[in-house]
Enzyme design. Structure first.
Site, short mmCIF file in Angstrom:
data_model
loop_
_atom_site.label_atom_id
_atom_site.label_comp_id
_atom_site.label_asym_id
_atom_site.label_seq_id
_atom_site.Cartn_x
_atom_site.Cartn_y
_atom_site.Cartn_z
N ASP A 23 0.81 -1.11 -0.05
CA ASP A 23 0.11 0.02 0.16
C ASP A 23 0.81 1.33 -0.10
O ASP A 23 1.88 1.17 0.38
CB ASP A 23 -0.89 -0.07 1.32
CG ASP A 23 -1.69 1.21 1.45
OD1 ASP A 23 -2.35 1.46 0.45
OD2 ASP A 23 -1.70 1.76 2.66
N LEU A 24 0.41 2.37 -0.34
CA LEU A 24 1.24 3.73 -0.55
C LEU A 24 1.21 4.43 0.80
O LEU A 24 2.28 4.62 1.66
CB LEU A 24 0.96 4.29 -1.75
CG LEU A 24 1.44 5.51 -1.87
CD1 LEU A 24 3.20 5.48 -2.38
CD2 LEU A 24 1.08 6.25 -3.22
N ASP A 25 -0.06 4.91 1.11
CA ASP A 25 -0.26 5.98 2.08
C ASP A 25 -0.20 5.20 3.33
O ASP A 25 -0.90 4.27 3.72
CB ASP A 25 -1.62 6.82 1.78
CG ASP A 25 -1.71 7.73 3.15
OD1 ASP A 25 -0.84 8.25 3.19
OD2 ASP A 25 -2.67 7.57 3.61
N THR A 31 0.88 10.58 2.93
CA THR A 31 0.25 11.41 1.97
C THR A 31 -1.03 12.05 2.73
O THR A 31 -1.67 12.85 2.31
CB THR A 31 -0.14 10.87 0.64
OG1 THR A 31 -0.59 9.74 0.89
CG2 THR A 31 1.08 10.83 -0.31
N LYS A 59 -9.12 7.80 5.48
CA LYS A 59 -7.85 6.91 4.89
C LYS A 59 -8.27 5.73 4.12
O LYS A 59 -8.98 4.97 4.79
CB LYS A 59 -6.91 6.70 6.12
CG LYS A 59 -6.41 7.85 6.65
CD LYS A 59 -5.44 7.60 8.05
CE LYS A 59 -4.68 8.95 8.34
NZ LYS A 59 -3.83 8.94 9.51
N GLY A 60 -7.68 5.51 3.11
CA GLY A 60 -7.80 4.41 2.39
C GLY A 60 -9.00 4.01 1.44
O GLY A 60 -9.20 3.16 0.75
N SER A 128 -2.35 0.65 -4.77
CA SER A 128 -2.79 1.86 -4.01
C SER A 128 -4.00 2.50 -4.41
O SER A 128 -4.25 2.32 -5.87
CB SER A 128 -1.91 2.91 -3.99
OG SER A 128 -2.29 4.15 -3.67
N ALA A 129 -5.10 2.89 -3.93
CA ALA A 129 -6.49 3.21 -4.38
C ALA A 129 -6.16 4.59 -5.09
O ALA A 129 -7.05 5.26 -5.70
CB ALA A 129 -7.33 3.36 -3.42
N ASN A 132 -3.14 9.13 -8.16
CA ASN A 132 -2.17 10.09 -8.29
C ASN A 132 -0.60 9.32 -7.90
O ASN A 132 0.29 9.81 -7.62
CB ASN A 132 -2.29 11.41 -7.26
CG ASN A 132 -3.28 12.07 -7.57
OD1 ASN A 132 -3.07 12.62 -8.81
ND2 ASN A 132 -4.22 12.21 -6.98
N LYS A 159 -10.76 -1.29 -1.57
CA LYS A 159 -10.57 -2.53 -0.38
C LYS A 159 -11.48 -2.21 0.47
O LYS A 159 -11.92 -1.07 0.78
CB LYS A 159 -8.90 -2.05 0.34
CG LYS A 159 -7.91 -2.22 -0.66
CD LYS A 159 -6.71 -1.38 -0.17
CE LYS A 159 -5.48 -1.15 -1.08
NZ LYS A 159 -4.56 -0.48 -0.87
N GLU A 183 0.18 -3.36 4.84
CA GLU A 183 -1.06 -2.37 4.73
C GLU A 183 -1.01 -1.74 6.10
O GLU A 183 -0.82 -2.41 7.05
CB GLU A 183 -2.12 -3.27 4.61
CG GLU A 183 -2.71 -3.16 3.46
CD GLU A 183 -3.37 -1.74 2.82
OE1 GLU A 183 -3.62 -1.09 3.75
OE2 GLU A 183 -3.84 -1.77 1.52
N ASP A 184 -1.39 -0.39 6.04
CA ASP A 184 -1.87 0.05 7.45
C ASP A 184 -3.02 0.09 7.76
O ASP A 184 -3.39 0.79 9.06
CB ASP A 184 -0.84 1.58 7.47
CG ASP A 184 -1.77 2.40 6.44
OD1 ASP A 184 -2.33 2.05 5.42
OD2 ASP A 184 -2.03 3.64 6.98
C1 G6P Z 1 -5.57 6.41 -0.91
C2 G6P Z 1 -5.53 7.18 0.20
C3 G6P Z 1 -7.08 7.79 0.46
C4 G6P Z 1 -7.29 8.57 -1.07
C5 G6P Z 1 -7.30 7.44 -1.83
C6 G6P Z 1 -7.50 8.24 -3.39
O1 G6P Z 1 -6.17 5.12 -0.44
O2 G6P Z 1 -5.66 6.57 1.43
O3 G6P Z 1 -7.08 8.85 1.44
O4 G6P Z 1 -8.68 9.02 -0.84
O5 G6P Z 1 -6.06 6.93 -1.85
O6 G6P Z 1 -6.63 8.88 -3.66
P1 G6P Z 1 -6.47 10.09 -5.05
O7 G6P Z 1 -5.24 10.36 -5.08
O8 G6P Z 1 -6.93 9.19 -6.13
O9 G6P Z 1 -7.58 10.95 -4.62
MG MG Z 2 -2.77 2.91 3.68
#
Ligand code: G6P
Ligand code: MG
Length: 227
Positions: A23-25, A31, A59-60, A128-129, A132, A159, A183-184
């Site tokens: 996972d990224l964030d 972020t 988050k997520g 990652s969802a 960006n 997810k 994953e967090d």
């Molecule tokens: C991750 C973050 C979310 C964010 C989602 C979409 O899952 O944890 O907080 O809303 O990505 O991000 P985006 O950059 O596409 O708006």
């Molecule tokens: Mg995360």
């Protein structure tokens, strides 16, 4: 194994895995603070307060669903076209923030973990969802450390649906049972388990109930334990 790792050894830890999905964030970079700044700016413009505690609910969660939650908090009922414009506005601000990110914002141990895994021949993917994610990887200078990138542009189900991890395994050409997910968030850990993967929680063991194993950060994860 170090004291930073949670108690309890999952039987699957006896085996060695071939791929790692991240996972990224909250795992590689924080972020969440930039998402919060952008959502807060939008809330202010719409005339209501938005606290950091309330931001935990986002988050997520996907961008569209995040906006729905924000509007619930502000008790605003807006039509689809307006909502789409607001989501775009938030994203424009968010992108302005993350454009300025650099390697110094990598979470401790993230790069080292990826490098170690690749040295061992383990395949790596980002899952990652965020739509960006590619921009963030470029700014952090870690795009070359991933064999595959599955982001919000490639998946339709959020997810805890396992879609993102199943797709990750497919792009890496490995079986889900050979994958470890980092994953967090609970939803992400549930997605990993549903996908049939080994789930490492990054954070606190009392919160991350669905994890097979918990460590407080990648800096304290010993890659030799699972790979
Ligand atoms: C991750 C973050 C979310 C964010 C989602 C979409 O899952 O944890 O907080 O809303 O990505 O991000 P985006 O950059 O596409 O708006
Ligand atoms: Mg995360």
């Amino acid at each position: 194994m170090t004291g930073a790792l949670s108690e309890g050894i999952h039987p699957a830890e006896q085996s060695k895995y071939h791929a790692a999905l991240f996972d990224l964030d909250g795992v590689i970079v924080d972020t969440a603070k930039y998402h919060y700044l952008a959502w807060k700016r939008l809330a202010t413009e719409l005339g209501f307060d938005f606290s950091e505690a309330q931001n935990e609910r986002l988050k997520g969660v996907s961008r569209t669903r995040s906006l729905e939650i924000l509007l619930e908090i502000g008790k605003l009922n807006l039509d689809e076209a307006v909502r789409r414009a607001l989501a775009e506005k938030k994203n424009k601000w968010y992108v302005e923030y993350i454009q300025k990110m650099d390697e110094s914002e990598l979470l401790p141990g993230a790069r080292e973990c990826l490098v170690r895994l690749r040295e061992k021949g383990v395949k790596t993917a980002l899952a990652s969802a965020s739509k960006n994610a590619p921009l963030i990887l470029r700014n952090l200078n870690i795009a070359s450390l991933f064999d595959a990138v599955i982001d919000g542009n490639k998946v339709s189900k959020a997810k805890p649906d396992p879609e993102i991890f199943i797709l990750g395994a497919r792009e890496l050409g490995v079986s889900p049972r050979d994958c470890v997910v980092f994953e967090d968030a609970e939803a992400g850990l549930q997605a990993a388990r549903t996908a049939g993967m080994y789930a490492v929680g990054i954070g606190k063991a009392d919160v991350l109930q669905s994890a097979d194993y918990v460590v407080d950060g990648l800096r304290n994860f010993d890659v030799n334990m699972l790979f």
